[in-house]
Design a protein around this motif. Structure first.
Motif, PDB file in Angstrom:
ATOM      1  N   GLY A  72      55.071  21.173  32.008  1.00 28.40           N
ATOM      2  CA  GLY A  72      53.688  20.907  32.384  1.00 28.40           C
ATOM      3  C   GLY A  72      52.845  20.523  31.184  1.00 28.40           C
ATOM      4  N   THR A  73      51.808  19.756  31.445  1.00 26.42           N
ATOM      5  CA  THR A  73      50.836  19.439  30.402  1.00 26.42           C
ATOM      6  C   THR A  73      49.828  20.581  30.326  1.00 26.42           C
ATOM      7  OG1 THR A  73      49.457  18.272  32.006  1.00 26.42           O
ATOM      8  CG2 THR A  73      51.047  16.956  30.767  1.00 26.42           C
ATOM      9  N   VAL A 118      64.243  16.019  31.157  1.00 26.44           N
ATOM     10  CA  VAL A 118      62.938  16.632  31.445  1.00 26.44           C
ATOM     11  C   VAL A 118      62.075  15.711  32.297  1.00 26.44           C
ATOM     12  CG1 VAL A 118      60.795  17.473  30.407  1.00 26.44           C
ATOM     13  CG2 VAL A 118      62.981  17.937  29.284  1.00 26.44           C
ATOM     14  N   VAL A 119      61.354  16.310  33.245  1.00 27.92           N
ATOM     15  CA  VAL A 119      60.288  15.614  33.965  1.00 27.92           C
ATOM     16  C   VAL A 119      58.973  16.283  33.598  1.00 27.92           C
ATOM     17  CG1 VAL A 119      59.290  15.047  36.219  1.00 27.92           C
ATOM     18  CG2 VAL A 119      61.768  14.902  35.877  1.00 27.92           C
ATOM     19  N   VAL A 120      57.991  15.487  33.204  1.00 27.22           N
ATOM     20  CA  VAL A 120      56.663  15.993  32.837  1.00 27.22           C
ATOM     21  C   VAL A 120      55.793  16.056  34.090  1.00 27.22           C
ATOM     22  CG1 VAL A 120      54.579  15.555  31.484  1.00 27.22           C
ATOM     23  CG2 VAL A 120      56.841  15.066  30.497  1.00 27.22           C
ATOM     24  N   VAL A 121      55.097  17.170  34.268  1.00 28.06           N
ATOM     25  CA  VAL A 121      54.209  17.356  35.421  1.00 28.06           C
ATOM     26  C   VAL A 121      52.765  17.351  34.929  1.00 28.06           C
ATOM     27  CG1 VAL A 121      53.587  18.855  37.349  1.00 28.06           C
ATOM     28  CG2 VAL A 121      55.988  18.701  36.608  1.00 28.06           C
ATOM     29  N   GLU A 122      51.974  16.433  35.485  1.00 25.82           N
ATOM     30  CA  GLU A 122      50.570  16.246  35.084  1.00 25.82           C
ATOM     31  C   GLU A 122      49.705  16.256  36.343  1.00 25.82           C
ATOM     32  OE1 GLU A 122      48.074  16.529  33.315  1.00 25.82           O
ATOM     33  OE2 GLU A 122      48.090  14.914  31.820  1.00 25.82           O
ATOM     34  N   ASP A 123      48.434  16.598  36.193  1.00 23.91           N
ATOM     35  CA  ASP A 123      47.580  16.590  37.387  1.00 23.91           C
ATOM     36  C   ASP A 123      46.896  15.245  37.589  1.00 23.91           C
ATOM     37  OD1 ASP A 123      45.612  16.888  35.356  1.00 23.91           O
ATOM     38  OD2 ASP A 123      44.268  17.895  36.758  1.00 23.91           O
ATOM     39  N   LEU A 132      51.010  11.085  27.255  1.00 24.58           N
ATOM     40  CA  LEU A 132      51.956  10.431  26.352  1.00 24.58           C
ATOM     41  C   LEU A 132      52.135  11.218  25.065  1.00 24.58           C
ATOM     42  CD1 LEU A 132      51.186   6.659  26.947  1.00 24.58           C
ATOM     43  CD2 LEU A 132      53.188   7.966  27.670  1.00 24.58           C
ATOM     44  N   GLU A 133      51.118  11.984  24.664  1.00 25.12           N
ATOM     45  CA  GLU A 133      51.303  12.887  23.524  1.00 25.12           C
ATOM     46  C   GLU A 133      52.353  13.947  23.867  1.00 25.12           C
ATOM     47  OE1 GLU A 133      47.537  14.535  22.469  1.00 25.12           O
ATOM     48  OE2 GLU A 133      46.686  12.605  21.839  1.00 25.12           O
ATOM     49  N   VAL A 134      52.338  14.426  25.102  1.00 24.27           N
ATOM     50  CA  VAL A 134      53.329  15.403  25.559  1.00 24.27           C
ATOM     51  C   VAL A 134      54.722  14.785  25.555  1.00 24.27           C
ATOM     52  CG1 VAL A 134      54.100  16.699  27.602  1.00 24.27           C
ATOM     53  CG2 VAL A 134      51.697  16.773  26.901  1.00 24.27           C
ATOM     54  N   VAL A 135      54.830  13.562  26.078  1.00 25.49           N
ATOM     55  CA  VAL A 135      56.122  12.867  26.083  1.00 25.49           C
ATOM     56  C   VAL A 135      56.663  12.729  24.664  1.00 25.49           C
ATOM     57  CG1 VAL A 135      57.243  10.633  26.544  1.00 25.49           C
ATOM     58  CG2 VAL A 135      55.689  11.633  28.242  1.00 25.49           C
ATOM     59  N   GLY A 142      64.010  16.319  20.971  1.00 27.00           N
ATOM     60  CA  GLY A 142      65.354  15.941  21.402  1.00 27.00           C
ATOM     61  C   GLY A 142      65.555  15.861  22.893  1.00 27.00           C
ATOM     62  N   ALA A 143      64.472  16.037  23.680  1.00 20.93           N
ATOM     63  CA  ALA A 143      64.600  15.961  25.133  1.00 20.93           C
ATOM     64  C   ALA A 143      64.729  14.514  25.594  1.00 20.93           C
ATOM     65  CB  ALA A 143      63.380  16.589  25.800  1.00 20.93           C
ATOM     66  N   GLU A 144      65.392  14.341  26.722  1.00 25.06           N
ATOM     67  CA  GLU A 144      65.425  13.035  27.389  1.00 25.06           C
ATOM     68  C   GLU A 144      64.378  13.079  28.501  1.00 25.06           C
ATOM     69  OE1 GLU A 144      68.269  10.228  30.230  1.00 25.06           O
ATOM     70  OE2 GLU A 144      69.194  11.876  29.088  1.00 25.06           O
ATOM     71  N   VAL A 145      63.265  12.396  28.291  1.00 18.92           N
ATOM     72  CA  VAL A 145      62.177  12.411  29.274  1.00 18.92           C
ATOM     73  C   VAL A 145      62.493  11.382  30.363  1.00 18.92           C
ATOM     74  CG1 VAL A 145      59.713  12.100  29.674  1.00 18.92           C
ATOM     75  CG2 VAL A 145      60.507  13.162  27.545  1.00 18.92           C
ATOM     76  N   LEU A 146      62.787  11.883  31.556  1.00 17.77           N
ATOM     77  CA  LEU A 146      63.142  10.996  32.668  1.00 17.77           C
ATOM     78  C   LEU A 146      61.923  10.275  33.217  1.00 17.77           C
ATOM     79  CD1 LEU A 146      65.619  13.290  34.659  1.00 17.77           C
ATOM     80  CD2 LEU A 146      66.151  11.587  32.888  1.00 17.77           C
ATOM     81  N   GLY A 147      60.767  10.947  33.198  1.00 17.84           N
ATOM     82  CA  GLY A 147      59.559  10.334  33.727  1.00 17.84           C
ATOM     83  C   GLY A 147      58.470  11.374  33.913  1.00 17.84           C
ATOM     84  N   ILE A 148      57.366  10.938  34.501  1.00 17.89           N
ATOM     85  CA  ILE A 148      56.189  11.769  34.755  1.00 17.89           C
ATOM     86  C   ILE A 148      55.911  11.771  36.250  1.00 17.89           C
ATOM     87  CG2 ILE A 148      53.708  12.035  34.313  1.00 17.89           C
ATOM     88  CD1 ILE A 148      54.227  10.127  31.834  1.00 17.89           C
ATOM     89  N   VAL A 149      55.563  12.940  36.785  1.00 14.00           N
ATOM     90  CA  VAL A 149      55.019  13.007  38.148  1.00 14.00           C
ATOM     91  C   VAL A 149      53.629  13.614  38.047  1.00 14.00           C
ATOM     92  CG1 VAL A 149      57.249  13.142  39.323  1.00 14.00           C
ATOM     93  CG2 VAL A 149      56.095  15.255  38.639  1.00 14.00           C
ATOM     94  N   SER A 150      52.717  13.125  38.871  1.00  9.78           N
ATOM     95  CA  SER A 150      51.333  13.593  38.814  1.00  9.78           C
ATOM     96  C   SER A 150      50.735  13.597  40.209  1.00  9.78           C
ATOM     97  CB  SER A 150      50.507  12.703  37.879  1.00  9.78           C
ATOM     98  OG  SER A 150      50.588  11.345  38.279  1.00  9.78           O
TER      99      SER A 150
END
Length: 214
Positions: A72-73, A118-123, A132-135, A142-150
């Motif tokens: 989460g952000t 990892v998937v990033v969760v944003e509101d 994008l700072e979180v990504v 070293g994480a592989e960021v698959l994408g963001i859901v919001s």
């Protein structure tokens, strides 16, 4: 009912996204805006919260079935990542806006191993700078960021360009266009306001959208 319309109805009902084209809000940047967003209100509306978290879980199942961790952000995305992680049976953590100045001086809270998907969760996504700072922090770890859901995105060009430049995709439960349409259909705003709202979204620094009301 499609997902975008359902979430749009939910957010309007609890005034998490609130349109006031006749009396614009002023953002911290000084920009006059016809819309105010506070998706934290979904947390205090259990029925809407259920729609949101089940919707986020469904997005992750559909787009990122290989996800291993949700992040989460800070702070708005933390609760949504936690609840969605619970639904999916996935571990979660969150990324601070800056590293702590005490203890272990973590910026990433929760266990994250190099190479994990990892998937990033944003509101909320506007210009996409904070997410994008979180990504970037996650990638540096070293994480592989698959994408963001919001939950909601304005669809502003600046945000779209930044996401594309960072080679990361955001998928939102609903967007500005859907909420403007539903707001007009349900009488929150006048039908003629939709074009003004879209004009604002396309260029927030251009205040000519306000002249259309005069």
């Amino acid at each position: 009912m499609d997902r975008k319309t359902l979430i749009a109805k939910d957010l309007l009902k609890i005034k998490a996204v609130f349109f006031r084209p006749e009396e614009p809000f002023t953002w911290a940047s000084g920009i006059k805006s016809p819309v105010y967003c506070d998706n934290r209100l979904t947390l205090t509306a259990p029925e809407v919260r259920t729609d949101v978290e089940e919707g986020l879980a469904a997005l992750i199942r559909e787009k990122y079935p290989d996800a291993e961790v949700l992040m989460g952000t800070s702070t708005a995305g933390i609760a949504h990542a936690a609840i969605t992680g619970h639904i999916l049976g996935l571990p979660m953590g969150y990324v601070r806006s800056g590293a702590k100045d005490h203890g272990r001086k973590n910026q990433i809270e929760g266990r994250l191993e190099p190479g994990q998907k990892v998937v990033v969760v944003e509101d909320l996504i506007s210009t996409a700078g904070s997410v994008l700072e979180v990504v970037d922090v996650l990638r540096q770890a070293g994480a592989e960021v698959l994408g963001i859901v919001s939950i909601f995105t304005y669809g502003m060009q600046k945000g779209l360009d930044r996401l594309a430049a960072a080679n990361v995709e955001n998928t939102s439960l609903t967007d500005f266009d859907a909420i403007a349409r539903v707001a007009a259909e349900e009488g929150y705003i006048k039908p003629g306001d939709v074009a003004r709202l879209i004009k604002f979204r396309n260029d927030p620094s251009d205040e000519s959208w306000m002249e259309a009301a005069k």
